[in-house]
Write a protein that holds these residues in place. Structure first.
Motif, PDB file in Angstrom:
ATOM      1  N   ASP A   1      48.787-103.046 -19.780  1.00 20.88           N
ATOM      2  CA  ASP A   1      49.132-101.399 -19.418  1.00 20.88           C
ATOM      3  C   ASP A   1      47.682-100.216 -19.391  1.00 20.88           C
TER       4      ASP A   1
ATOM      5  N   LEU B   1      45.371 -97.876 -18.699  1.00 18.09           N
ATOM      6  CA  LEU B   1      44.652 -96.681 -18.183  1.00 18.09           C
ATOM      7  C   LEU B   1      43.084 -97.428 -17.226  1.00 18.09           C
TER       8      LEU B   1
ATOM      9  N   MET C   1      47.253-104.330  -6.542  1.00 17.37           N
ATOM     10  CA  MET C   1      46.110-103.957  -5.257  1.00 17.37           C
ATOM     11  C   MET C   1      45.237-105.156  -4.253  1.00 17.37           C
ATOM     12  N   GLY C   2      44.422-106.005  -4.946  1.00 12.20           N
ATOM     13  CA  GLY C   2      44.049-106.959  -4.550  1.00 12.20           C
ATOM     14  C   GLY C   2      44.768-107.676  -3.542  1.00 12.20           C
TER      15      GLY C   2
ATOM     16  N   PHE D   1      45.831 -95.453 -12.587  1.00 13.95           N
ATOM     17  CA  PHE D   1      46.932 -96.736 -12.417  1.00 13.95           C
ATOM     18  C   PHE D   1      45.893 -97.623 -13.930  1.00 13.95           C
ATOM     19  N   SER D   2      47.332 -97.598 -13.941  1.00 12.06           N
ATOM     20  CA  SER D   2      46.674 -99.004 -15.231  1.00 12.06           C
ATOM     21  C   SER D   2      46.221-100.425 -14.243  1.00 12.06           C
TER      22      SER D   2
ATOM     23  N   GLU E   1      48.382-102.516 -12.295  1.00  9.31           N
ATOM     24  CA  GLU E   1      48.397-102.116 -10.995  1.00  9.31           C
ATOM     25  C   GLU E   1      46.943-102.195 -10.251  1.00  9.31           C
TER      26      GLU E   1
END
Lengths: 255, 324
Positions: free
Chosen positions: A134, A136, A100-101, A92-93, A96
């Protein structure tokens, strides 16, 4: 009212009783430093108090509600946990991952909003990773990954933060930045428990210092009362505590 | 490794358009060539249902093409879900023994001349998955990941042997079982289309609505710290996808590699985010199995699983080599 209220917390892992009855109230605007030897149960305590780990007995109240009466999602809206191991698996970047938080607050079906994106960016800026959006997560260094995990917890925007050795992989500059960040979060009225190995961060930034030893919690009435004798007893090694010209105290293990 | 990411909408559009074009092309070719324009006329009712072209399209080629696409969508979509929630890049209905379990249940139902095959396929699939889960799930580390696939292979082998045994004991039903297991869309009915479409829709909806939960689970964080009840979610998603897979298997027989290769290929352009990965994989799976079935049809009705293995094997080897 305590943000987080733990009483009689017991955790048994296998045949060993790791925590034998822990009581603690975390109040608004407090940084509590949690120290103890390897295997003393710091991570076990944070996981149990944050509702993500096993609990064999006792109770945990979050903002006045029994944690067992709350859904996982509701718990995650109130408590953010930064794990010791980031364990990023999928590429995931960074953005991203931090977003999620925002999932616990957003619910399952609502799309993430502009505020969510702003909160995530602010969280990344706060850990000095503003330009890493951006990248990873699987390409990051250990310290960068640790800061991403902190940013994800910040994006959760919870009144309670539990951090498990959040600076173990950080260089001194970034470690200090994290503590200054915790200090500003505390001034917003949040409650923070942070497990640490370095007593000096605790002496400098913590409002309370608590020690885990033999499954029980020991708390001196004030951090000022942490002395060489107490440290020696907790860590089974000799210490020297000195007061610096700045007035701060510094501790060194001797043997 | 840097993952290049194309714009999601462009890929969605490109795959949808490719699937539509492939459907038209696949329906047009065969013993009787039917141009795309006439296919559309048949579908719109501009050509009478009694016309032989209409019969070929509506009774034979269209249901076959739709069933193949839908089953491909189910296998690829389930592959994404299995891989996402089990944290295992090799998980798919085939490697986890779900497909073989479903085939076992179906064989049993055929031998015992039971009127309903799908419920037995489903029971077999879920039972196999349950067994694999119990044997292979030891935690969240990579060794448990290997254990899971090992358990899948073992359970799959034992069930495969069980199927052979059933065939030996099946008497005059053996022909029905063999035909069923070979996996072919040549006899697809509109009923099959309905069932396979419904299962594809199920997988798609599960995948889209639980995309965030799967993101959290596959990211490697303790899912509970972000409000995801992992036990409940994983169980629920595995159950739903096993149901869809069992329905697909009872239509097409066992087809390997689609659920493995498609998600890995799509990940190269979508990244790991399930909100992108699920819809693109569903489309990609539909496209792949549609083309594989057409190849199987053109080569004299080979089992389609042979084609998917021939295409999928080398692609997977390439992905393995690339990921070293």
């Amino acid at each position: 009212m305590a943000l987080l209220s733990v009483s009689g917390l017991k955790v048994t892992l296998g045949s060993s009783e790791v925590l034998k009855g822990i009581d603690i109230d975390l109040l608004e605007g407090q940084i509590v430093a949690l120290l103890g030897s390897n295997g003393s149960g710091k991570s076990t305590f944070l996981a149990a108090a944050g509702g993500i780990g096993r609990r064999s007995g006792g109770s945990v109240y979050i903002l006045g509600d029994d944690i067992d009466s709350l859904s996982r999602r509701e718990v995650a809206r109130r408590v953010a946990v930064v794990p010791q191991q980031t364990g990023f698996l999928m590429p995931f970047s960074v953005m991203e991952t931090v977003l999620m938080g925002r999932f616990p607050a957003a619910g399952r079906f609502a799309p993430l909003s502009r505020e969510d994106a702003q909160a995530a960016r602010a969280a990344l800026d706060a850990v000095d990773l503003g330009s890493f959006g951006d990248r990873l997560v699987t390409d990051l260094s250990g310290g960068e990954a640790q800061r991403v995990a902190i940013a994800r917890a910040l994006a959760q925007d919870t009144p309670i933060l539990l951090l498990d050795e959040p600076v173990s992989a950080l260089d001194p500059r970034h470690a200090m930045a994290v503590f200054r960040l915790l200090d500003s979060l505390k001034k917003e009225g949040r409650g923070i428990i942070v497990a640490l190995h370095d007593i000096n961060y605790a002496l400098r930034f913590a409002d309370r210092i608590i020690f885990l030893k033999d499954g029980l919690l020991h708390e001196p009435p004030s951090p000022r009362l942490v002395d060489e004798k107490l440290l020696g007893r907790i860590f089974d090694t000799q210490w020297r505590l000195e007061t610096l010209s700045s007035g701060d105290r510094a501790a060194f293990p001797l043997a | 490794m840097m993952t290049p990411r194309g714009p999601f909408r462009l890929w969605l559009l490109a795959l949808s358009a490719s699937l539509a074009a492939a459907l038209l092309w696949v329906i047009s070719i065969g013993e009787v060539r039917i141009p795309a324009g006439e296919i559309i006329d048949v579908i719109l009712g501009n050509i009478s249902g009694a016309d032989p072209r209409a019969v070929i399209v509506l009774s034979i080629r269209l249901p076959r093409a739709l069933a193949a696409s839908a089953v491909g969508a189910v296998l690829a979509g389930s592959g994404v879900v299995f891989q996402g929630v089990l944290l295992n890049p090799l998980a798919e209905p085939y490697t986890l023994g779900v497909a073989t379990g479903a085939a076992f249940g179906a064989s049993l139902a055929i031998t015992l001349r039971l009127p309903f095959i799908p419920p037995f396929a489903f029971a077999g699939g879920v039972a196999a998955l349950g067994l694999v889960w119990i044997l292979g799930h030891g935690g969240r580390d990579s060794s448990s990941s290997t254990r899971l696939i090992l358990a899948g292979v073992i359970v799959g082998s034992v069930l495969g042997a069980g199927i052979t045994l059933i065939k030996a004991l099946a008497g005059d039903q053996v022909g029905v079982i063999v035909l069923w297991l070979l996996g072919s869309f040549s006899l697809s009915s509109w009923g099959d289309v309905g069932w396979s479409m419904a299962s594809a829709l199920l997988v798609l909806l599960l995948g889209i609505f639980w995309a965030r939960d799967m993101d959290v689970i596959s990211s490697g964080v303790n899912p509970r710290s972000l409000g995801v009840d992992d036990r409940k979610t994983v169980g629920f998603l595995l159950f739903g996808c096993s149901l869809a897979t069992a329905i697909a298997v009872s239509i097409s027989g066992i087809i390997g590699f689609v659920g493995l290769v498609v998600p890995h290929l799509i990940r190269l352009v979508s990244g790991p985010s399930h909100a992108r990965l699920v819809p693109l994989s569903v489309l990609g799976g539909a496209l792949l199995l549609l083309l594989a079935d057409t190849a199987a049809r053109s080569l004299g009705e080979l089992p389609v699983g042979v084609i998917t293995a021939l295409i999928g094997g080398p692609i997977f080897c390439f992905l393995l080599w690339r990921g070293r």
